[in-house]
Design a protein around this motif. Sequence first.
Motif, mmCIF file in Angstrom:
data_model
loop_
_atom_site.group_PDB
_atom_site.id
_atom_site.type_symbol
_atom_site.label_atom_id
_atom_site.label_comp_id
_atom_site.label_asym_id
_atom_site.label_seq_id
_atom_site.Cartn_x
_atom_site.Cartn_y
_atom_site.Cartn_z
ATOM 1 N N THR A 331 0.841 -1.206 0.000
ATOM 2 C CA THR A 331 0.000 0.000 0.000
ATOM 3 C C THR A 331 0.873 1.251 0.000
ATOM 4 O OG1 THR A 331 -0.197 -0.276 2.371
ATOM 5 C CG2 THR A 331 -2.059 -1.004 1.058
ATOM 6 N N GLY A 332 2.159 1.048 -0.293
ATOM 7 C CA GLY A 332 3.100 2.176 -0.332
ATOM 8 C C GLY A 332 2.724 3.215 -1.379
ATOM 9 N N PHE A 333 1.983 2.796 -2.399
ATOM 10 C CA PHE A 333 1.640 3.766 -3.450
ATOM 11 C C PHE A 333 0.699 4.846 -2.910
ATOM 12 C CE2 PHE A 333 -1.686 0.605 -3.713
ATOM 13 C CZ PHE A 333 -2.830 1.354 -3.909
ATOM 14 N N ILE A 394 11.280 -0.340 -7.289
ATOM 15 C CA ILE A 394 10.368 0.750 -7.672
ATOM 16 C C ILE A 394 9.314 0.187 -8.625
ATOM 17 C CG2 ILE A 394 10.219 3.085 -8.628
ATOM 18 C CD1 ILE A 394 13.211 3.367 -8.286
ATOM 19 N N GLY A 395 8.048 0.459 -8.342
ATOM 20 C CA GLY A 395 6.972 0.000 -9.214
ATOM 21 C C GLY A 395 6.397 1.147 -10.023
ATOM 22 N N SER A 396 5.347 1.780 -9.483
ATOM 23 C CA SER A 396 4.591 2.788 -10.237
ATOM 24 C C SER A 396 5.487 3.900 -10.780
ATOM 25 C CB SER A 396 3.524 3.410 -9.324
ATOM 26 O OG SER A 396 2.768 2.393 -8.720
ATOM 27 N N ASP A 397 6.371 4.412 -9.947
ATOM 28 C CA ASP A 397 7.172 5.572 -10.364
ATOM 29 C C ASP A 397 8.072 5.245 -11.554
ATOM 30 O OD1 ASP A 397 7.087 8.233 -9.405
ATOM 31 O OD2 ASP A 397 9.232 8.090 -8.994
ATOM 32 N N ILE A 433 7.698 -4.889 -12.190
ATOM 33 C CA ILE A 433 6.726 -4.689 -13.275
ATOM 34 C C ILE A 433 5.481 -5.515 -12.961
ATOM 35 C CG2 ILE A 433 6.376 -4.840 -15.776
ATOM 36 C CD1 ILE A 433 9.316 -4.701 -16.232
ATOM 37 N N ASP A 434 4.322 -4.895 -13.071
ATOM 38 C CA ASP A 434 3.042 -5.558 -12.759
ATOM 39 C C ASP A 434 2.151 -5.561 -13.995
ATOM 40 O OD1 ASP A 434 3.191 -5.768 -9.660
ATOM 41 O OD2 ASP A 434 3.686 -3.689 -10.056
ATOM 42 N N PRO A 435 2.407 -6.432 -14.950
ATOM 43 C CA PRO A 435 1.582 -6.406 -16.162
ATOM 44 C C PRO A 435 0.383 -7.350 -16.114
ATOM 45 C CG PRO A 435 3.549 -7.737 -16.506
ATOM 46 C CD PRO A 435 3.507 -7.394 -15.053
ATOM 47 N N CYS A 503 -1.348 -14.427 -13.242
ATOM 48 C CA CYS A 503 -0.852 -15.670 -12.619
ATOM 49 C C CYS A 503 -0.734 -15.567 -11.107
ATOM 50 C CB CYS A 503 0.544 -16.001 -13.155
ATOM 51 S SG CYS A 503 0.564 -16.295 -14.906
ATOM 52 N N ASP A 504 -0.741 -14.348 -10.572
ATOM 53 C CA ASP A 504 -0.486 -14.129 -9.148
ATOM 54 C C ASP A 504 -1.422 -14.972 -8.275
ATOM 55 O OD1 ASP A 504 0.543 -12.525 -6.818
ATOM 56 O OD2 ASP A 504 -1.554 -11.896 -6.767
ATOM 57 N N GLY A 505 -0.830 -15.777 -7.398
ATOM 58 C CA GLY A 505 -1.603 -16.582 -6.451
ATOM 59 C C GLY A 505 -2.341 -17.754 -7.075
ATOM 60 N N GLN A 506 -2.171 -18.025 -8.365
ATOM 61 C CA GLN A 506 -2.967 -19.062 -9.054
ATOM 62 C C GLN A 506 -2.353 -20.458 -8.945
ATOM 63 O OE1 GLN A 506 -6.088 -17.965 -10.302
ATOM 64 N NE2 GLN A 506 -5.221 -16.372 -8.993
ATOM 65 N N GLY A 531 2.753 -17.062 -9.576
ATOM 66 C CA GLY A 531 2.152 -18.299 -10.091
ATOM 67 C C GLY A 531 2.796 -19.594 -9.652
ATOM 68 N N ALA A 532 3.904 -19.538 -8.872
ATOM 69 C CA ALA A 532 4.558 -20.793 -8.490
ATOM 70 C C ALA A 532 3.597 -21.635 -7.644
ATOM 71 C CB ALA A 532 5.830 -20.506 -7.701
ATOM 72 N N GLY A 533 3.464 -22.914 -8.029
ATOM 73 C CA GLY A 533 2.594 -23.805 -7.276
ATOM 74 C C GLY A 533 3.290 -25.098 -6.886
ATOM 75 N N ALA A 552 8.661 -16.683 -5.073
ATOM 76 C CA ALA A 552 7.310 -17.154 -4.754
ATOM 77 C C ALA A 552 6.889 -16.602 -3.408
ATOM 78 C CB ALA A 552 7.259 -18.673 -4.739
ATOM 79 N N ALA A 553 5.594 -16.594 -3.199
ATOM 80 C CA ALA A 553 5.054 -16.073 -1.949
ATOM 81 C C ALA A 553 4.102 -17.095 -1.330
ATOM 82 C CB ALA A 553 4.351 -14.739 -2.206
ATOM 83 N N GLY A 554 2.928 -17.236 -1.928
ATOM 84 C CA GLY A 554 1.847 -18.039 -1.341
ATOM 85 C C GLY A 554 2.267 -19.439 -0.919
ATOM 86 N N ILE A 555 2.963 -20.162 -1.794
ATOM 87 C CA ILE A 555 3.281 -21.572 -1.449
ATOM 88 C C ILE A 555 4.234 -21.653 -0.259
ATOM 89 C CG2 ILE A 555 2.800 -22.694 -3.668
ATOM 90 C CD1 ILE A 555 5.876 -22.531 -4.202
HETATM 91 O O1 1PR Z 1 4.080 1.013 -7.036
HETATM 92 O O2 1PR Z 1 6.360 1.512 -6.210
HETATM 93 O O3 1PR Z 1 4.446 1.624 -4.670
HETATM 94 O O4 1PR Z 1 5.278 -0.540 -5.517
HETATM 95 C C1 1PR Z 1 4.252 -1.355 -5.073
HETATM 96 C C2 1PR Z 1 4.754 -2.773 -5.048
HETATM 97 O O5 1PR Z 1 3.769 -3.552 -4.402
HETATM 98 C C3 1PR Z 1 4.968 -3.344 -6.431
HETATM 99 O O6 1PR Z 1 6.152 -4.112 -6.425
HETATM 100 C C4 1PR Z 1 3.763 -4.257 -6.642
HETATM 101 O O7 1PR Z 1 4.130 -5.425 -7.356
HETATM 102 C C5 1PR Z 1 3.389 -4.640 -5.222
HETATM 103 N N1 1PR Z 1 1.934 -4.823 -5.045
HETATM 104 C C6 1PR Z 1 1.020 -3.825 -5.019
HETATM 105 N N2 1PR Z 1 -0.199 -4.356 -4.777
HETATM 106 C C7 1PR Z 1 -0.039 -5.684 -4.659
HETATM 107 C C8 1PR Z 1 -1.085 -6.659 -4.373
HETATM 108 O O8 1PR Z 1 -0.859 -7.867 -4.348
HETATM 109 N N3 1PR Z 1 -2.304 -6.191 -4.158
HETATM 110 N N4 1PR Z 1 1.850 -7.201 -4.760
HETATM 111 C C9 1PR Z 1 1.311 -5.980 -4.833
HETATM 112 C C10 1PR Z 1 2.407 -7.754 -5.816
HETATM 113 C C11 1PR Z 1 3.565 -9.583 -6.410
HETATM 114 C C12 1PR Z 1 4.529 -10.482 -5.817
HETATM 115 C C13 1PR Z 1 3.856 -11.721 -5.371
HETATM 116 C C14 1PR Z 1 4.119 -12.666 -6.478
HETATM 117 C C15 1PR Z 1 4.210 -14.080 -6.091
HETATM 118 N N5 1PR Z 1 2.780 -8.973 -5.403
HETATM 119 O O9 1PR Z 1 5.150 -9.876 -4.768
HETATM 120 O O10 1PR Z 1 4.340 -12.017 -4.161
HETATM 121 O O11 1PR Z 1 3.114 -12.453 -7.450
HETATM 122 O O12 1PR Z 1 3.011 -14.537 -5.606
HETATM 123 P P1 1PR Z 1 2.652 -16.096 -5.688
HETATM 124 O O13 1PR Z 1 3.925 -16.857 -5.595
HETATM 125 O O14 1PR Z 1 1.794 -16.332 -4.488
HETATM 126 O O15 1PR Z 1 1.911 -16.275 -6.987
HETATM 127 P P2 1PR Z 1 5.011 0.986 -5.885
#
Ligand code: 1PR
Length: 579
Positions: A331-333, A394-397, A433-435, A503-506, A531-533, A552-555
């Motif tokens: 929530t840093g944004f 850095i993400g958004s900026d 990058i969050d595409p 793919c996030d969390g899938q 997406g790692a499962g 990875a995070a969730g697993i």
């Molecule tokens: O834009 O500079 O403030 O940075 C915000 C940062 O927070 C970015 O790196 C952005 O990816 C992250 N972010 C923002 N909202 C979320 C959210 O989930 N609602 N998380 C978020 C993004 C991505 C990975 C995640 C992997 C692996 N999370 O960190 O952990 O997708 O997950 P998985 O293995 O469970 O699939 P800014």
Amino acid sequence: MEAPPFASSTKTLSFRSSSPSSLLFLRKNGLNFRPPRNFCVRASSAGDSVVTLLDYGAGNVRSVRNAIRHLGFDVKDVQTPEDILNANRLVFPGVGAFAAAMDVLNKNGMAEALCSYIEKDRPFLGICLGLQLLFESSEEKGPVKGLGLIPGVVGRFDSSNGFRVPHIGWNALHIRKDSLILDDVGSNHVYFVHSYRAMPSDENKEWVSSTCNYGDNFIASVRRGNVHAVQFHPEKSGDVGLSILRRFLYPKAQLTKKPTERKALTLAKRVIACLDVRTNDKGDLVVTKGDQYDVREHTKENEVRELGKPVELARQYYKDGADEVSFLNITGFRDFPLGDLPMLQVLRYTSENVFVPLTVGGGIRDFTDANGRKYSSLEVASEYFRCGADKISIGSDAVYAAEEYLRTGVKSGNSSLEQISRVYGNQAVVVSIDPRRVYLKNPEDVGFKTIRVTNPGPNGEEFAWYQCTVSGGREGRPIGAYELAKAVEELGAGEILLNCIDCDGQKKGFDIDLIKLISDAVSIPVIASSGAGSAEHFSEVFRKTNASAALAAGIFHRKEVPIQSVKEHLLNEGIEVRI
Ligand code: 1PR
């Protein structure tokens, strides 16, 4: 003495681990105050238990301090050249750029004191730039003259042969001679992060104690008598790194050599644990994890999903063998990170006991608070580094900076990305990058790079482009992941953290099409994420793409797939990893 450009005016937020608020913080994070593991190993007399540290203020040396303290020593900072001459043992963790460091050392008389100290064969340990500065000169923004104690010129890695620069990660050492402090390294990996290196030659062969291969065989460490210097980071090389520091600090101690089961051969693929962090509705900082970035439970209360406490989990992942730990303040944004003291405290506490690289991201941008006080993104990053981060993300900026750069064709030099990489070096700057994948029937439908997808879209579409987003995936931007990756590399990013919202969390595996596209397009390291499962998903991404690391995070949070089993699987598949 003139303040170096990196001595920013950011207020330092002081924090004492014994204060009641700190103890409360520890307890909230499920931790009790305990003295460090090696607390009882203190050297006998006061002078013996002190390490003199040469920190000229260019970056994060907190981890070096933490590692020294962890091993039972106190740290005394060099204030004057006399402090160098009077040191019992001196550690010099050089950070920042070669020219800026030499400038500071020359201006305040420390260069002369250092040469004199080293020529007298007093106990010395240089780390990273602290090794490079011992050479005659460097090509980094130069040629620039160094201390001239070791023959040779420090030059940049050549990326034209396909090796990614910076050289980031865990690599193998080739020990050339008895080096005392490397006695426990054996065939383990150690952690490197640098773009410049010195090469072995006939003139410096008496110094070289180990080399490392990354395109070329470069100098990984030097030793002459009591003088040691290493290009890698012992303070970030886990237990192996701590034992290197221990051998330097206790040269006379009878330490038994630890046998190693497996031989490190080359640069290891990294396995990274990521902690998405935010405050829950009660105001506590928690580790959360979303599905396609939605981190709320689908219940009546709609609460934030909680998967653990940040400091505790980071420590656990370090023990489990994570090669790096990343914190993303998701929530840093919208919330200002310097107002987010718990996040800074999380970093401070984590860096006290976690001796692998720490990355922190979220909210790195210029900010004006409610009182009209302006903070630059550089100040935000500096505070993160001071609290123990090794890299910032850095993400958004970075998206806005890349859009501006592609629109004007001019590097303004003012973006957060450019400023931070100029001051701290590009190896310290990750772009996240969050595409989202956008399917297309016809690749000509957009002005961005498109690919033919492996699995067609819901309506049989055979093509896709990857649209970048900002603000945690909330807003799509008119730029593709391919265009963004190439632009941020030119603007000074040292690494790319490549997520994929679809793919996030899938748990269905990484987006191989996307990771291949980006890791083929840039020559900086790419971290595959989202997406790692299963352990097999890691070997798949390393086999099919040029990713240098997978995250990875969730697993990991749900303990479904332990880090060790990912590593064992990769080993069985013939993929080099750090054990
Ligand atoms: O834009 O500079 O403030 O940075 C915000 C940062 O927070 C970015 O790196 C952005 O990816 C992250 N972010 C923002 N909202 C979320 C959210 O989930 N609602 N998380 C978020 C993004 C991505 C990975 C995640 C992997 C692996 N999370 O960190 O952990 O997708 O997950 P998985 O293995 O469970 O699939 P800014």
